[in-house]
Design an enzyme around this catalytic site. Structure first.
Site, PDB file in Angstrom:
ATOM      1  N   GLY A  68       0.832  -1.210   0.000  1.00  0.00           N
ATOM      2  CA  GLY A  68       0.000   0.000   0.000  1.00  0.00           C
ATOM      3  C   GLY A  68       0.862   1.255   0.000  1.00  0.00           C
ATOM      4  N   GLY A 109      -0.385   4.944  -0.957  1.00  0.00           N
ATOM      5  CA  GLY A 109      -1.499   5.558  -0.236  1.00  0.00           C
ATOM      6  C   GLY A 109      -1.065   6.703   0.662  1.00  0.00           C
ATOM      7  N   GLN A 110      -2.023   7.187   1.466  1.00  0.00           N
ATOM      8  CA  GLN A 110      -1.774   8.356   2.318  1.00  0.00           C
ATOM      9  C   GLN A 110      -0.586   8.124   3.248  1.00  0.00           C
ATOM     10  OE1 GLN A 110      -4.512   9.151   5.501  1.00  0.00           O
ATOM     11  NE2 GLN A 110      -3.977  11.293   5.672  1.00  0.00           N
ATOM     12  N   ASP A 121      -0.492  -7.626  -5.791  1.00  0.00           N
ATOM     13  CA  ASP A 121      -1.867  -7.734  -5.304  1.00  0.00           C
ATOM     14  C   ASP A 121      -1.781  -8.645  -4.084  1.00  0.00           C
ATOM     15  OD1 ASP A 121      -4.423  -8.401  -4.720  1.00  0.00           O
ATOM     16  OD2 ASP A 121      -4.991  -8.989  -6.768  1.00  0.00           O
ATOM     17  N   TYR A 124     -15.645  -1.823   7.615  1.00  0.00           N
ATOM     18  CA  TYR A 124     -14.255  -1.430   7.880  1.00  0.00           C
ATOM     19  C   TYR A 124     -13.843  -1.898   9.281  1.00  0.00           C
ATOM     20  CZ  TYR A 124     -10.337   1.872   8.610  1.00  0.00           C
ATOM     21  OH  TYR A 124      -9.128   2.456   8.871  1.00  0.00           O
ATOM     22  N   LYS A 131     -11.154  -4.746  10.597  1.00  0.00           N
ATOM     23  CA  LYS A 131     -10.021  -4.371  11.449  1.00  0.00           C
ATOM     24  C   LYS A 131     -10.006  -5.181  12.747  1.00  0.00           C
ATOM     25  CE  LYS A 131      -7.865  -1.468   8.857  1.00  0.00           C
ATOM     26  NZ  LYS A 131      -6.435  -1.557   8.544  1.00  0.00           N
TER      27      LYS A 131
END
Ligand code: SER
Length: 318
Positions: A8, A11-12, A53, A142, A146
């Site tokens: 990832g 991402g942010q 992936d 979500y 988690k």
């Protein structure tokens, strides 16, 4: 030499964690990986990058083997609002990717950092001073992914001895890469709108809604600190509460106004994200992280607002 793998990475968090890891441990040490998003020039120029992936376990294993990976920072995730729009995909990406990474980590003896979130709590949880150990019954996909992730990390640590470490991050505020599809994103959007237009017209979270938040340098610090902590000090292998500040939209607007006097905020509340925000803690108790591995944030709301406005203004002028 054992390497560090970041999933990832576009991402942010990844777009800032990767350069910070490279600066800390050496550019050759860090392998950045993404799935679909094209990496920035900075990520490409800074060291190795490859596409993975994470729902494909063979591909994860190939890369871990090829680069002799010793630690994985698993940042692959679909955030809260996006997960509500496509819960099936959120489960596949958030849970199956982690399960694959833990399986590969078991085989190749890697440490694994996985962020959890304030979203791992729900309306049955005490929302003020949310304890480290408490009811976790989130009402969002979500949050469900988690909590499942936290339990998987515990399980792999206890059953197989995989060195799993994690934190429950609050909403993260940063100026490099905007987040995508989260509930706390308003606290990032507000800065872009303030710098570009001097006003924030469509705040999608209601005034009076308190949420835990953190500036990105502190989030990066929490990841380094927990990964560098003596293993014996870690009492929790699922995830530690960490926070830096708690505010409502009018508080951050008031702080921005100190720097941009004409700044105004107006609301166009999104009922889906508002309901999610109301089910999350107002303020977590992060004393376990402070006691066990020395967690201490640097930025409060005024310090973050000052830095964010300066850095974002400079960036948007480029
Ligand atoms: N920032 C995340 C979200 O809003 C919470 O972890 O989805």
């Amino acid at each position: 030499m054992e390497r560090i793998l970041v999933t990832g990475a576009c991402g942010q968090v990844g777009s800032e964690l990767v350069p910070a890891l490279r600066a800390r441990y050496g550019a050759d040490t860090v392998i950045a990986t993404g799935h679909k998003t094209e990496p920035s020039q900075e990520l490409l120029d800074g060291g190795e990058f490859c596409f993975i992936d994470c729902t494909d376990i063979d591909r994860v294993a190939d890369v871990v083997r090829k680069y002799n990976v010793g630690a994985i920072y698993n940042l692959t995730t679909i955030l809260s609002a996006k997960a509500e729009a496509n819960p099936q995909l959120a489960w596949t990406v958030n849970v199956n990717s982690l399960r694959n990474i833990l399986e590969v980590a078991r085989e190749y003896e890697c440490a694994v950092f996985t962020p959890s979130t304030i979203g791992a709590f729900g309306l049955d949880t005490p929302l003020d001073n949310t304890p480290q150990i408490t009811i976790q019954r989130p009402g969002t996909m979500y949050g469900i992914t988690k909590v499942a992730g936290e339990l998987l990390c515990d399980y792999y640590y206890q059953k197989y001895g995989v060195d799993t470490r994690g934190v429950r991050w609050p909403g993260l505020i940063s100026y490099v890469t905007p987040p995508g599809g989260g509930t706390t994103d308003y606290a990032v959007e507000i800065f872009y709108e303030a710098v570009r237009h001097g006003k924030y017209e469509h705040c999608f979270i209601k005034a009076g809604t308190y949420l835990d938040m953190m500036y990105m340098p502190d989030a990066l610090k929490s990841a380094f600190q927990i990964m560098e902590a003596e293993p014996g000090r870690l009492k929790h292998r699922n995830a530690y509460n960490v926070t830096a500040m708690s505010f409502a939209p009018e508080d951050i607007a008031g702080e921005i106004k100190k720097h941009i006097p004409g700044f105004t905020i107006d609301y166009r509340v999104d009922p889906i994200r508002q309901a999610i925000a109301e089910s999350w803690p107002n303020k977590m108790d992060d004393s376990a992280a402070r006691a066990d591995w020395g967690w201490q944030p640097q930025y409060d709301l005024p310090a973050m607002t000052f830095d964010m406005l300066n850095k974002l203004s400079a960036r948007l002028k480029q």
